[in-house]
Design a protein around this motif. Structure first.
Motif, PDB file in Angstrom:
ATOM      1  N   MET A   1       0.821  -1.202   0.000  1.00 30.52           N
ATOM      2  CA  MET A   1       0.000   0.000   0.000  1.00 30.52           C
ATOM      3  C   MET A   1       0.861   1.262   0.000  1.00 30.52           C
ATOM      4  O   MET A   1       0.572   2.230  -0.713  1.00 30.52           O
ATOM      5  CB  MET A   1      -0.925  -0.005   1.225  1.00 30.52           C
ATOM      6  CG  MET A   1      -1.900   1.164   1.270  1.00 30.52           C
ATOM      7  SD  MET A   1      -3.020   1.063   2.671  1.00 30.52           S
ATOM      8  CE  MET A   1      -3.947  -0.400   2.209  1.00 30.52           C
ATOM      9  N   SER A   2       1.919   1.264   0.775  1.00 33.56           N
ATOM     10  CA  SER A   2       2.810   2.425   0.815  1.00 33.56           C
ATOM     11  C   SER A   2       3.482   2.653  -0.525  1.00 33.56           C
ATOM     12  O   SER A   2       3.619   3.794  -0.984  1.00 33.56           O
ATOM     13  CB  SER A   2       3.871   2.238   1.906  1.00 33.56           C
ATOM     14  OG  SER A   2       3.273   2.129   3.181  1.00 33.56           O
ATOM     15  N   LEU A   3       3.885   1.567  -1.195  1.00 37.58           N
ATOM     16  CA  LEU A   3       4.510   1.704  -2.514  1.00 37.58           C
ATOM     17  C   LEU A   3       3.532   2.272  -3.544  1.00 37.58           C
ATOM     18  O   LEU A   3       3.884   3.140  -4.347  1.00 37.58           O
ATOM     19  CB  LEU A   3       5.036   0.345  -2.986  1.00 37.58           C
ATOM     20  CG  LEU A   3       6.354  -0.125  -2.372  1.00 37.58           C
ATOM     21  CD1 LEU A   3       6.679  -1.535  -2.839  1.00 37.58           C
ATOM     22  CD2 LEU A   3       7.495   0.828  -2.732  1.00 37.58           C
ATOM     23  N   VAL A   4       2.291   1.789  -3.510  1.00 38.51           N
ATOM     24  CA  VAL A   4       1.283   2.281  -4.462  1.00 38.51           C
ATOM     25  C   VAL A   4       1.014   3.763  -4.244  1.00 38.51           C
ATOM     26  O   VAL A   4       0.963   4.555  -5.196  1.00 38.51           O
ATOM     27  CB  VAL A   4      -0.016   1.457  -4.329  1.00 38.51           C
ATOM     28  CG1 VAL A   4      -1.146   2.111  -5.118  1.00 38.51           C
ATOM     29  CG2 VAL A   4       0.200   0.041  -4.826  1.00 38.51           C
ATOM     30  N   LEU A   5       0.843   4.160  -2.982  1.00 41.61           N
ATOM     31  CA  LEU A   5       0.589   5.575  -2.688  1.00 41.61           C
ATOM     32  C   LEU A   5       1.780   6.445  -3.078  1.00 41.61           C
ATOM     33  O   LEU A   5       1.611   7.561  -3.593  1.00 41.61           O
ATOM     34  CB  LEU A   5       0.256   5.751  -1.206  1.00 41.61           C
ATOM     35  CG  LEU A   5      -1.105   5.197  -0.766  1.00 41.61           C
ATOM     36  CD1 LEU A   5      -1.249   5.292   0.743  1.00 41.61           C
ATOM     37  CD2 LEU A   5      -2.233   5.945  -1.459  1.00 41.61           C
ATOM     38  N   ALA A   6       2.983   5.944  -2.825  1.00 40.94           N
ATOM     39  CA  ALA A   6       4.175   6.713  -3.195  1.00 40.94           C
ATOM     40  C   ALA A   6       4.254   6.902  -4.707  1.00 40.94           C
ATOM     41  O   ALA A   6       4.571   8.000  -5.196  1.00 40.94           O
ATOM     42  CB  ALA A   6       5.429   6.003  -2.672  1.00 40.94           C
TER      43      ALA A   6
ATOM     44  N   PHE B   1       5.544   8.153   2.060  1.00 43.83           N
ATOM     45  CA  PHE B   1       5.089   6.766   1.872  1.00 43.83           C
ATOM     46  C   PHE B   1       6.216   5.863   1.384  1.00 43.83           C
ATOM     47  O   PHE B   1       6.218   4.660   1.671  1.00 43.83           O
ATOM     48  CB  PHE B   1       3.906   6.730   0.909  1.00 43.83           C
ATOM     49  CG  PHE B   1       2.619   7.190   1.534  1.00 43.83           C
ATOM     50  CD1 PHE B   1       1.985   6.431   2.496  1.00 43.83           C
ATOM     51  CD2 PHE B   1       2.063   8.401   1.174  1.00 43.83           C
ATOM     52  CE1 PHE B   1       0.802   6.855   3.088  1.00 43.83           C
ATOM     53  CE2 PHE B   1       0.881   8.837   1.750  1.00 43.83           C
ATOM     54  CZ  PHE B   1       0.250   8.065   2.710  1.00 43.83           C
ATOM     55  N   LEU B   2       7.162   6.432   0.666  1.00 44.45           N
ATOM     56  CA  LEU B   2       8.314   5.633   0.268  1.00 44.45           C
ATOM     57  C   LEU B   2       9.144   5.240   1.488  1.00 44.45           C
ATOM     58  O   LEU B   2       9.663   4.113   1.586  1.00 44.45           O
ATOM     59  CB  LEU B   2       9.169   6.419  -0.724  1.00 44.45           C
ATOM     60  CG  LEU B   2      10.255   5.648  -1.468  1.00 44.45           C
ATOM     61  CD1 LEU B   2       9.638   4.530  -2.292  1.00 44.45           C
ATOM     62  CD2 LEU B   2      11.058   6.584  -2.348  1.00 44.45           C
ATOM     63  N   THR B   3       9.257   6.155   2.443  1.00 44.43           N
ATOM     64  CA  THR B   3       9.962   5.846   3.691  1.00 44.43           C
ATOM     65  C   THR B   3       9.237   4.759   4.473  1.00 44.43           C
ATOM     66  O   THR B   3       9.864   3.834   5.021  1.00 44.43           O
ATOM     67  CB  THR B   3      10.093   7.113   4.554  1.00 44.43           C
ATOM     68  OG1 THR B   3      10.753   8.136   3.802  1.00 44.43           O
ATOM     69  CG2 THR B   3      10.867   6.827   5.822  1.00 44.43           C
TER      70      THR B   3
END
Length: 209
Positions: free
Chosen positions: A78-83, A192-194
């Motif tokens: 999810m974080s990767l998609v948002l980033a 979000f990448l972090t």
């Protein structure tokens, strides 16, 4: 002889009555013991049923609490998609929009009226103005500010001399709201990448453990 017969009959009746009395006592005792056993078994069954119900409720509650938290793998994805989405919004939409607005700083100036109202930031506004003796209706570009105005409101614009349909609000020629949104989206992408990096490190450590 009659007296002996009477005595014998009395003795027989007495013995029969005594035997019947003892039989009733033994039957009552047996019934009581049977009832006690039945009651005990029912109570035991009730205890087991209570324990089972409590275990089921505990299991359901534990499953519900577990479902409230995302797994590290799901958090990573999810974080990767948002980033990626925020990075694309910033780099492919908002920064180019800000550059387009700046390119009109030296354009022809005119007074225009709002022809079609809408979300100007999304490029849904149109303005009407006079250029080279004719009326031009043009779209304000993505990233335009000014909020929601009613049709007929007056606004100062800049437009390209060779193509009057390329236009922007004069107040936005410094970059406008597109610049602010570009930096906000870029910051969100970094955040979000972090988070995805932290989730990846956690997954690696858990696998090694």
């Amino acid at each position: 002889m009659d007296s002996k017969m009477n005595e014998g009959g009395s003795g027989a009746r007495t013995g029969s009555d005594a035997g019947a009395f003892h039989g009733q006592r033994n039957g009552s005792a047996g019934s009581a013991e049977s009832g006690t056993g039945t009651g005990t078994g029912t109570a035991g069954s009730g205890g087991k049923t209570g324990k089972t119900a409590t275990g089921d409720r505990g299991g359901k509650a534990g499953g519900y609490e577990t479902g409230q938290h995302l797994s590290p793998r799901a958090s990573l994805l999810m974080s990767l998609v948002l980033a990626l989405l925020l990075g694309a919004l910033s780099g492919l939409v908002m920064f180019p929009a800000a550059e387009h607005l700046r390119s009109l700083q030296d354009g022809e100036r005119a007074r225009a009226t709002l022809h079609t109202e809408g979300a100007c930031m999304a490029g849904q506004c149109k303005v009407a103005f006079e250029a080279d003796g004719r009326t031009v209706v043009a779209d304000l570009p993505v990233g335009s500010g000014g909020g929601r105005r009613s049709v007929g409101a007056t606004v100062a614009i800049r437009y390209q001399a060779d193509d009057p349909r390329v236009v922007a609000r004069e107040d936005d020629t410094g970059g406008g709201g597109a610049t602010m949104l570009a930096w906000l989206a870029a910051g969100g992408a970094v955040f979000f990448l972090t988070l995805s990096g932290v989730a990846a490190i956690f997954l690696v450590r858990r696998r090694r453990a």
